[in-house]
Design an enzyme around this catalytic site. Sequence first.
Site, PDB file in Angstrom:
ATOM      1  N   GLY A   1       0.817  -1.202   0.000  1.00  0.00           N
ATOM      2  CA  GLY A   1       0.000   0.000   0.000  1.00  0.00           C
ATOM      3  C   GLY A   1       0.847   1.246   0.000  1.00  0.00           C
ATOM      4  O   GLY A   1       2.049   1.196   0.282  1.00  0.00           O
ATOM      5  N   PRO A   2       0.211   2.364  -0.323  1.00  0.00           N
ATOM      6  CA  PRO A   2       0.959   3.629  -0.381  1.00  0.00           C
ATOM      7  C   PRO A   2       1.483   4.035   0.989  1.00  0.00           C
ATOM      8  O   PRO A   2       1.028   3.515   2.009  1.00  0.00           O
ATOM      9  CB  PRO A   2      -0.071   4.634  -0.899  1.00  0.00           C
ATOM     10  CG  PRO A   2      -1.400   4.012  -0.678  1.00  0.00           C
ATOM     11  CD  PRO A   2      -1.208   2.537  -0.643  1.00  0.00           C
ATOM     12  N   PRO A   3       2.440   4.943   1.029  1.00  0.00           N
ATOM     13  CA  PRO A   3       3.031   5.362   2.297  1.00  0.00           C
ATOM     14  C   PRO A   3       1.994   6.003   3.224  1.00  0.00           C
ATOM     15  O   PRO A   3       1.064   6.657   2.758  1.00  0.00           O
ATOM     16  CB  PRO A   3       4.078   6.409   1.902  1.00  0.00           C
ATOM     17  CG  PRO A   3       4.232   6.310   0.440  1.00  0.00           C
ATOM     18  CD  PRO A   3       3.030   5.641  -0.114  1.00  0.00           C
TER      19      PRO A   3
ATOM     20  N   THR B   1      -0.240   4.611   5.196  1.00  0.00           N
ATOM     21  CA  THR B   1      -1.541   3.995   5.402  1.00  0.00           C
ATOM     22  C   THR B   1      -1.573   3.104   6.629  1.00  0.00           C
ATOM     23  O   THR B   1      -2.606   2.524   6.940  1.00  0.00           O
ATOM     24  CB  THR B   1      -1.943   3.159   4.173  1.00  0.00           C
ATOM     25  OG1 THR B   1      -0.813   2.402   3.758  1.00  0.00           O
ATOM     26  CG2 THR B   1      -2.390   4.060   3.044  1.00  0.00           C
TER      27      THR B   1
ATOM     28  N   LYS C   1       1.045   0.611   7.549  1.00  0.00           N
ATOM     29  CA  LYS C   1       1.632  -0.725   7.428  1.00  0.00           C
ATOM     30  C   LYS C   1       2.536  -1.029   8.624  1.00  0.00           C
ATOM     31  O   LYS C   1       2.437  -2.091   9.229  1.00  0.00           O
ATOM     32  CB  LYS C   1       2.432  -0.821   6.119  1.00  0.00           C
ATOM     33  CG  LYS C   1       1.555  -0.627   4.891  1.00  0.00           C
ATOM     34  CD  LYS C   1       2.324  -0.807   3.593  1.00  0.00           C
ATOM     35  CE  LYS C   1       3.348   0.284   3.354  1.00  0.00           C
ATOM     36  NZ  LYS C   1       2.767   1.633   3.258  1.00  0.00           N
TER      37      LYS C   1
ATOM     38  N   GLU D   1      -5.526  33.055 -10.835  1.00  0.00           N
ATOM     39  CA  GLU D   1      -6.387  32.279  -9.934  1.00  0.00           C
ATOM     40  C   GLU D   1      -7.861  32.486 -10.250  1.00  0.00           C
ATOM     41  O   GLU D   1      -8.643  31.536 -10.258  1.00  0.00           O
ATOM     42  CB  GLU D   1      -6.101  32.629  -8.467  1.00  0.00           C
ATOM     43  CG  GLU D   1      -4.693  32.288  -7.999  1.00  0.00           C
ATOM     44  CD  GLU D   1      -4.286  30.844  -8.280  1.00  0.00           C
ATOM     45  OE1 GLU D   1      -5.155  29.953  -8.263  1.00  0.00           O
ATOM     46  OE2 GLU D   1      -3.090  30.614  -8.543  1.00  0.00           O
TER      47      GLU D   1
ATOM     48  N   HIS E   1      -8.825  30.277 -13.111  1.00  0.00           N
ATOM     49  CA  HIS E   1      -9.156  28.903 -12.706  1.00  0.00           C
ATOM     50  C   HIS E   1     -10.553  28.851 -12.094  1.00  0.00           C
ATOM     51  O   HIS E   1     -11.365  27.994 -12.437  1.00  0.00           O
ATOM     52  CB  HIS E   1      -8.182  28.409 -11.628  1.00  0.00           C
ATOM     53  CG  HIS E   1      -6.822  28.019 -12.115  1.00  0.00           C
ATOM     54  ND1 HIS E   1      -6.622  27.128 -13.143  1.00  0.00           N
ATOM     55  CD2 HIS E   1      -5.584  28.369 -11.681  1.00  0.00           C
ATOM     56  CE1 HIS E   1      -5.311  26.959 -13.319  1.00  0.00           C
ATOM     57  NE2 HIS E   1      -4.657  27.709 -12.449  1.00  0.00           N
TER      58      HIS E   1
ATOM     59  N   ASP F   1       0.282  23.528 -13.845  1.00  0.00           N
ATOM     60  CA  ASP F   1      -1.030  23.280 -14.455  1.00  0.00           C
ATOM     61  C   ASP F   1      -0.868  22.511 -15.754  1.00  0.00           C
ATOM     62  O   ASP F   1      -1.577  21.542 -16.018  1.00  0.00           O
ATOM     63  CB  ASP F   1      -1.732  24.614 -14.787  1.00  0.00           C
ATOM     64  CG  ASP F   1      -1.987  25.456 -13.551  1.00  0.00           C
ATOM     65  OD1 ASP F   1      -2.067  24.881 -12.458  1.00  0.00           O
ATOM     66  OD2 ASP F   1      -2.117  26.693 -13.698  1.00  0.00           O
TER      67      ASP F   1
HETATM   68  P1  ADP Z   1       3.286   3.232   6.623  1.00  0.00           P
HETATM   69  O1  ADP Z   1       4.185   2.293   7.335  1.00  0.00           O
HETATM   70  O2  ADP Z   1       2.192   2.559   5.871  1.00  0.00           O
HETATM   71  O3  ADP Z   1       4.006   4.226   5.768  1.00  0.00           O
HETATM   72  P2  ADP Z   1       2.822   4.115   9.271  1.00  0.00           P
HETATM   73  O4  ADP Z   1       2.340   2.863   9.896  1.00  0.00           O
HETATM   74  O5  ADP Z   1       4.244   4.445   9.507  1.00  0.00           O
HETATM   75  O6  ADP Z   1       2.546   4.103   7.713  1.00  0.00           O
HETATM   76  O7  ADP Z   1       1.884   5.301   9.728  1.00  0.00           O
HETATM   77  C1  ADP Z   1       2.383   6.464  10.282  1.00  0.00           C
HETATM   78  C2  ADP Z   1       1.465   6.988  11.360  1.00  0.00           C
HETATM   79  O8  ADP Z   1       0.221   7.384  10.798  1.00  0.00           O
HETATM   80  C3  ADP Z   1       1.116   5.955  12.403  1.00  0.00           C
HETATM   81  O9  ADP Z   1       2.071   5.955  13.414  1.00  0.00           O
HETATM   82  C4  ADP Z   1      -0.237   6.415  12.882  1.00  0.00           C
HETATM   83  O10 ADP Z   1      -0.112   7.440  13.855  1.00  0.00           O
HETATM   84  C5  ADP Z   1      -0.839   7.016  11.646  1.00  0.00           C
HETATM   85  N1  ADP Z   1      -1.672   6.039  10.950  1.00  0.00           N
HETATM   86  C6  ADP Z   1      -1.480   5.580   9.702  1.00  0.00           C
HETATM   87  N2  ADP Z   1      -2.426   4.704   9.345  1.00  0.00           N
HETATM   88  C7  ADP Z   1      -3.245   4.592  10.393  1.00  0.00           C
HETATM   89  C8  ADP Z   1      -4.425   3.823  10.644  1.00  0.00           C
HETATM   90  N3  ADP Z   1      -4.930   2.997   9.710  1.00  0.00           N
HETATM   91  N4  ADP Z   1      -5.024   3.948  11.844  1.00  0.00           N
HETATM   92  C9  ADP Z   1      -4.525   4.781  12.774  1.00  0.00           C
HETATM   93  N5  ADP Z   1      -3.421   5.513  12.606  1.00  0.00           N
HETATM   94  C10 ADP Z   1      -2.779   5.447  11.432  1.00  0.00           C
HETATM   95 ZN    ZN Z   2      -2.612  27.700 -11.967  1.00  0.00          ZN
END
Ligand code: ADP
Ligand code: ZN
Length: 632
Positions: free
Chosen positions: A216-218, A220, A222, A438, A441, A515
């Site tokens: 998954g994206p950063p 989220t 993990k 602006e 737009h 843009d």
């Molecule tokens: P990743 O490893 O996917 O990049 P992290 O686990 O490091 O993301 O998330 C960074 C911080 O963002 C966590 O420490 C938490 O505070 C918050 N966070 C991210 N996702 C969640 C979630 N699903 N529920 C609660 N907090 C979250």
């Molecule tokens: Zn613009």
Amino acid sequence: MKLPWRIILLWTLPALVIGFFLWQGTFSPASGEMGGNAASTRMSYGRFLEYLDTGKVSSVDLYDNGQTAIVEAADPQLDGRMQKLRVELPDRSPELISKLREADVSFDAHPSGDDGAIWGLLGNLIFPILLIAGLFFLFRRSSGNSGGGGGPGQAMNFGKSKARFQMEAKTGVVFDDVAGIEEAKQDLQEVVTFLKQPERFTAVGARIPKGALLVGPPGTGKTLLAKAIAGEAGVPFFSISGSEFVEMFVGVGASRVRDLFKKAKENAPCLIFIDELDAVGRQRGAGIGGGNDEREQTLNQLLTEMDGFEGNTGIIIIAATNRPDVLDQALLRPGRFDRQIMVDSPDLKGRTSILNVHARNKKLAPEVSIEKIARRTPGFTGADLANLLNEAAILTARRRKDAISMPEINDAVDRVIAGMEGTPLVDSKSKRLIAYHEVGHAMIGTLLKDHDPVQKVTLIPRGQAQGLTWFTPGEEQSLVSRSQLKARITGALGGRAAEEEVFGDAEVTSGAGGDLQQLTAMARQMVTRFGMSDLGPMSLEEQGGGEVFLGGGLTRSEYSEEISSRIDSQVREIVEQCHDNARQIIRDHRAAVDRLVDLLIEKETIEGEEFRQIIAEYTDVPEKEQYVPQFS
Ligand code: ADP
Ligand code: ZN
Ligand code: MG
């Protein structure tokens, strides 16, 4: 007992240096003890020559390269008794030697003290030695182990590379701290049971999976999820990042993997978390400029280690990546990371529950609605939401309020989306130009039915942008229509179109660069992926393996020169059409544009509602579905 080593070292270095100089002073042969003779009485050079001429000198010992002499002479003041006197000789006095010979005085030269030479040599060497030793220690400490409890006692452990992994005996994170990714949590619930009660599975002959891959994206969650598994199961959490494996020196990564698994086995049951698996697990031999030896070795070691233990050793490996498409196939084979679990950006419901988790320890004013915040933040990840509430709390403290209220939340959302506010420009030609850009737009965004509604227009700079037009974002739409795409392209051209209409072609600025980039990409996708051009419903670029959000990269499929040039002309046609349309809209509503620009320069921010009302005085404003309640 972790810090003191470096501190001691830092203090010992200066102490030793000072000591060295003091000690050099003490042992310098120039001061005092010369060959064991205490010749403290001094005699002038002139007197010495006189004594020499009158035959009173019996022996002379030269020191210090012939700069000092200890003279044994019969002192007339002491009734001719022999006395040792110290004489400072002038530089280079070659005639002295012949004089001494003439006078038949016994003389000897001493090369600046017998053991003085050794001491001097040591003295010269000791500083570099100390320095090298000091650097060596510092290096060992900083590149040394931070995990696995190796203390100062291991500092001299040559050759054996120290794993740079972290070990947390208790993560303190539980599943309740992770919200909005319920499916992933459910999938991983089982892993907790593997760790807690492996016998439940082994009793019926089930093979416990070794690893799961979180994709998954950063931001989220993990890492958070992996910690929660360890926390729920009550096992230690070993973590290392793929990018840390890949070192400058070949072999270091591989030995780190070995150390990590060794430590983990000693601590089983436990969980190993490998972040950024793609950094090490890229397809072998596929790198730019051939393979990367170091990475391949590290990856091979990782595969070997994963094969090297049976499922019931109580070690579970969780890895995270946002690029599963680039991973070496060998990693995804059964018995390795055969389970893939998607950890996606949260939807509205997910955002609400994540916000609830992070609001637990924050003081919110009663009128704050978590759901409203969730509605305003489509596309935000868990990390963004956590950051948002934290920013709001900081703003609240700065404004000396007791509880976080809606204005702080709104400001924090803006800040998370677009960066810090800067100071507005003073009234000038460029401010006027930005205002036209602006308003351009915003004008198109308001008048095109298929465009997201304007939320506000502002001239307060944020991040890179000098001015911004905010559109009320719709909830993530998975389907976008052709007319919506065209409206977005036209809206993106609105800024440049207004600059052209008002200031003329020669005066347009680089401000539209961003843009243009966006809208070109959109137009190209319309042609090559969505089949929305005269080329017909064909996919001319195939998606490279992964999900779109993963930036998996679009790879060109095979197509002819001819098709390629037709794609280009179709893209150009779409953009030109939208551009003409944008300029037409600005031209047709020039009076409203001018008035809004004056107002914007005066007020610096115009809310969407006011913006629409002013335009409504000049022309019909299409009704739009408002996804988001306006609040301020
Ligand atoms: P990743 O490893 O996917 O990049 P992290 O686990 O490091 O993301 O998330 C960074 C911080 O963002 C966590 O420490 C938490 O505070 C918050 N966070 C991210 N996702 C969640 C979630 N699903 N529920 C609660 N907090 C979250
Ligand atoms: Zn613009
Ligand atoms: Mg992470």
